[in-house]
Design a protein around this motif. Structure first.
Motif, PDB file in Angstrom:
ATOM      1  N   THR A   1       7.065  -0.412  -5.181  1.00 20.81           N
ATOM      2  CA  THR A   1       7.686  -1.707  -4.873  1.00 20.81           C
ATOM      3  C   THR A   1       6.733  -2.647  -4.165  1.00 20.81           C
ATOM      4  O   THR A   1       6.940  -3.854  -4.156  1.00 20.81           O
ATOM      5  N   ASP A   2       5.706  -2.103  -3.550  1.00 17.96           N
ATOM      6  CA  ASP A   2       4.746  -2.919  -2.821  1.00 17.96           C
ATOM      7  C   ASP A   2       3.401  -2.808  -3.521  1.00 17.96           C
ATOM      8  O   ASP A   2       2.698  -1.809  -3.373  1.00 17.96           O
ATOM      9  N   PRO A   3       2.993  -3.806  -4.311  1.00 15.96           N
ATOM     10  CA  PRO A   3       1.752  -3.688  -5.077  1.00 15.96           C
ATOM     11  C   PRO A   3       0.531  -3.729  -4.174  1.00 15.96           C
ATOM     12  O   PRO A   3       0.560  -4.302  -3.082  1.00 15.96           O
ATOM     13  N   PRO A   4      -0.557  -3.128  -4.612  1.00 12.24           N
ATOM     14  CA  PRO A   4      -1.797  -3.209  -3.834  1.00 12.24           C
ATOM     15  C   PRO A   4      -2.258  -4.663  -3.731  1.00 12.24           C
ATOM     16  O   PRO A   4      -1.856  -5.507  -4.538  1.00 12.24           O
ATOM     17  N   PRO A   5      -3.075  -4.979  -2.742  1.00 16.95           N
ATOM     18  CA  PRO A   5      -3.548  -6.360  -2.570  1.00 16.95           C
ATOM     19  C   PRO A   5      -4.192  -6.895  -3.844  1.00 16.95           C
ATOM     20  O   PRO A   5      -4.952  -6.199  -4.511  1.00 16.95           O
ATOM     21  N   GLY A   6      -3.846  -8.129  -4.175  1.00 15.79           N
ATOM     22  CA  GLY A   6      -4.433  -8.770  -5.338  1.00 15.79           C
ATOM     23  C   GLY A   6      -3.752  -8.472  -6.646  1.00 15.79           C
ATOM     24  O   GLY A   6      -4.157  -8.981  -7.691  1.00 15.79           O
ATOM     25  N   ARG A   7      -2.704  -7.638  -6.633  1.00 13.86           N
ATOM     26  CA  ARG A   7      -1.990  -7.314  -7.871  1.00 13.86           C
ATOM     27  C   ARG A   7      -0.577  -7.863  -7.817  1.00 13.86           C
ATOM     28  O   ARG A   7       0.067  -7.862  -6.771  1.00 13.86           O
TER      29      ARG A   7
ATOM     30  N   LEU B   1       3.129   4.970   1.759  1.00 17.16           N
ATOM     31  CA  LEU B   1       2.999   5.589   3.082  1.00 17.16           C
ATOM     32  C   LEU B   1       1.727   5.176   3.776  1.00 17.16           C
ATOM     33  O   LEU B   1       1.580   5.319   4.978  1.00 17.16           O
ATOM     34  N   GLU B   2       0.770   4.676   2.995  1.00 18.63           N
ATOM     35  CA  GLU B   2      -0.488   4.235   3.574  1.00 18.63           C
ATOM     36  C   GLU B   2      -1.150   3.298   2.573  1.00 18.63           C
ATOM     37  O   GLU B   2      -0.741   3.221   1.421  1.00 18.63           O
ATOM     38  N   ALA B   3      -2.127   2.593   3.039  1.00 12.08           N
ATOM     39  CA  ALA B   3      -2.815   1.648   2.165  1.00 12.08           C
ATOM     40  C   ALA B   3      -3.560   2.400   1.068  1.00 12.08           C
ATOM     41  O   ALA B   3      -3.896   3.578   1.197  1.00 12.08           O
ATOM     42  N   CYS B   4      -3.809   1.708  -0.019  1.00  7.11           N
ATOM     43  CA  CYS B   4      -4.575   2.282  -1.124  1.00  7.11           C
ATOM     44  C   CYS B   4      -5.958   2.685  -0.622  1.00  7.11           C
ATOM     45  O   CYS B   4      -6.638   1.915   0.050  1.00  7.11           O
ATOM     46  N   THR B   5      -6.375   3.898  -0.932  1.00  5.40           N
ATOM     47  CA  THR B   5      -7.667   4.377  -0.481  1.00  5.40           C
ATOM     48  C   THR B   5      -8.529   4.766  -1.664  1.00  5.40           C
ATOM     49  O   THR B   5      -8.036   5.156  -2.719  1.00  5.40           O
ATOM     50  N   ASP B   6      -9.828   4.690  -1.501  1.00  9.10           N
ATOM     51  CA  ASP B   6     -10.776   5.151  -2.504  1.00  9.10           C
ATOM     52  C   ASP B   6     -11.271   6.515  -2.085  1.00  9.10           C
ATOM     53  O   ASP B   6     -11.640   6.736  -0.938  1.00  9.10           O
ATOM     54  N   ALA B   7     -11.269   7.430  -3.050  1.00  9.15           N
ATOM     55  CA  ALA B   7     -11.737   8.786  -2.755  1.00  9.15           C
ATOM     56  C   ALA B   7     -12.967   9.099  -3.591  1.00  9.15           C
ATOM     57  O   ALA B   7     -13.170   8.527  -4.629  1.00  9.15           O
TER      58      ALA B   7
END
Length: 297
Positions: free
Chosen positions: A207-213, A291-297
């Motif tokens: 429901t909450d898109p990542p920034p810029g999307r 639950l947390e911001a989008c992260t790069d792994a």
């Protein structure tokens, strides 16, 4: 690689005008676990508390809950709560011509079932002709699927309440309107008309898109999309999910619950009740919260 974690809350409430003496239910509310999606925790609550419940796995590997409520009631609530971690799919090497992706008993035996039409049939001459426009001989498979996805998105209008779960693909095609499950089923019928394997996928969108999307259609509700099979030299092959409602291939915003040949294989909740009630209402609410911001792994 992008990784996101979500808390998914899916509640279905039934209210009846008279006492229900017995209620049998089956729920597909447990997200699947597979490469790219981890199920961190899960629980399904039923109120009133069932006198009997059991968890099983269907023929497609989906987890299902069976329950039997014997206490008299006028209200039944089924709530699934999950925590899920989703990774964006890896880039798929460009497959060859789409004709090479049609499975058979030797090449993709587990996918052959997903090439078959339903009963009653959903593949009509009009649907087959519509599909053929995107699949000229020799065209790369994913390029053709991408165009078909875009055409369905453009040619059909998303209109909530315009169809029901029993609406036929032919009616959706004629009316040029529907909802996510209709567009998924249309895309599946198109691919099957060509001998390709396609499956129906049930799940959710963040429901909450990542920034810029941009926020996508279907958020705060159950969502449906489709997947096409690609040969990769193994018996299982590889499936690529695509979403005609939002004109894209699936990414880390998609939480997969179940898949099958059609919606009828994996409805979120269904059952049988014993009652003299003349009226009933149903209310469904869905929340997919990061639950947390989008992260790069």
């Amino acid at each position: 690689m992008r990784v996101r974690r979500y808390r998914v809350l899916h509640s279905t409430v039934y209210v009846y005008s008279d006492e229900v003496t017995s209620s049998y239910g089956r729920a597909y509310l447990t997200p699947r676990a597979f490469p790219g999606q981890r199920l961190l925790s899960h629980d399904i609550r039923v109120d009133p508390v069932p006198s009997d419940r059991s968890v099983g796995t269907d023929v497609y590997g989906n987890t299902t809950l069976y329950f039997h409520v014997t206490a008299e009631h006028r209200r039944l609530e089924v709530t699934g709560e999950s925590m899920v971690e989703v990774t964006n799919p890896p880039e798929i090497p460009a497959p060859g011509p789409w004709e090479k992706a049609c499975p058979d008993i030797e090449n993709g035996p587990l996918a052959v079932e997903f090439t078959l039409d339903l009963n009653p049939p959903e593949i009509t001459p009009a649907v087959a002709a519509y599909a053929a426009e995107s699949f000229p001989p020799g065209r790369p498979l994913l390029e053709a699927v991408q165009e078909l996805t875009a055409r369905i998105h453009t040619d059909f209008t998303y209109e909530s309440g315009s169809t029901t779960v029993s609406t036929r693909v032919a009616d959706v095609f004629a009316d040029r309107r529907g909802v996510c499950q209709d567009f998924a089923r249309l895309g599946i019928a198109c691919l099957r008309s060509l001998g390709l394997a396609a499956r129906y996928v049930s799940g959710y969108l963040a429901t909450d898109p990542p920034p810029g999307r941009e926020r996508m259609v279907g958020a705060d509700a159950t969502h449906a999309w489709a997947a096409v099979w690609l040969p990769d030299g193994s018996a299982d092959g590889h499936w690529v999910d695509f979403d005609p409602t939002n004109n894209q291939f699936a990414d880390e915003r998609y939480v997969t619950v179940a898949w099958g040949r059609d919606y009828a294989d994996v409805p979120p909740v269904r059952g049988i009740i014993y009652t003299d009630a003349k009226e009933s209402t149903i209310r469904v609410s869905v929340d997919v919260a990061p639950l947390e911001a989008c992260t790069d792994a």
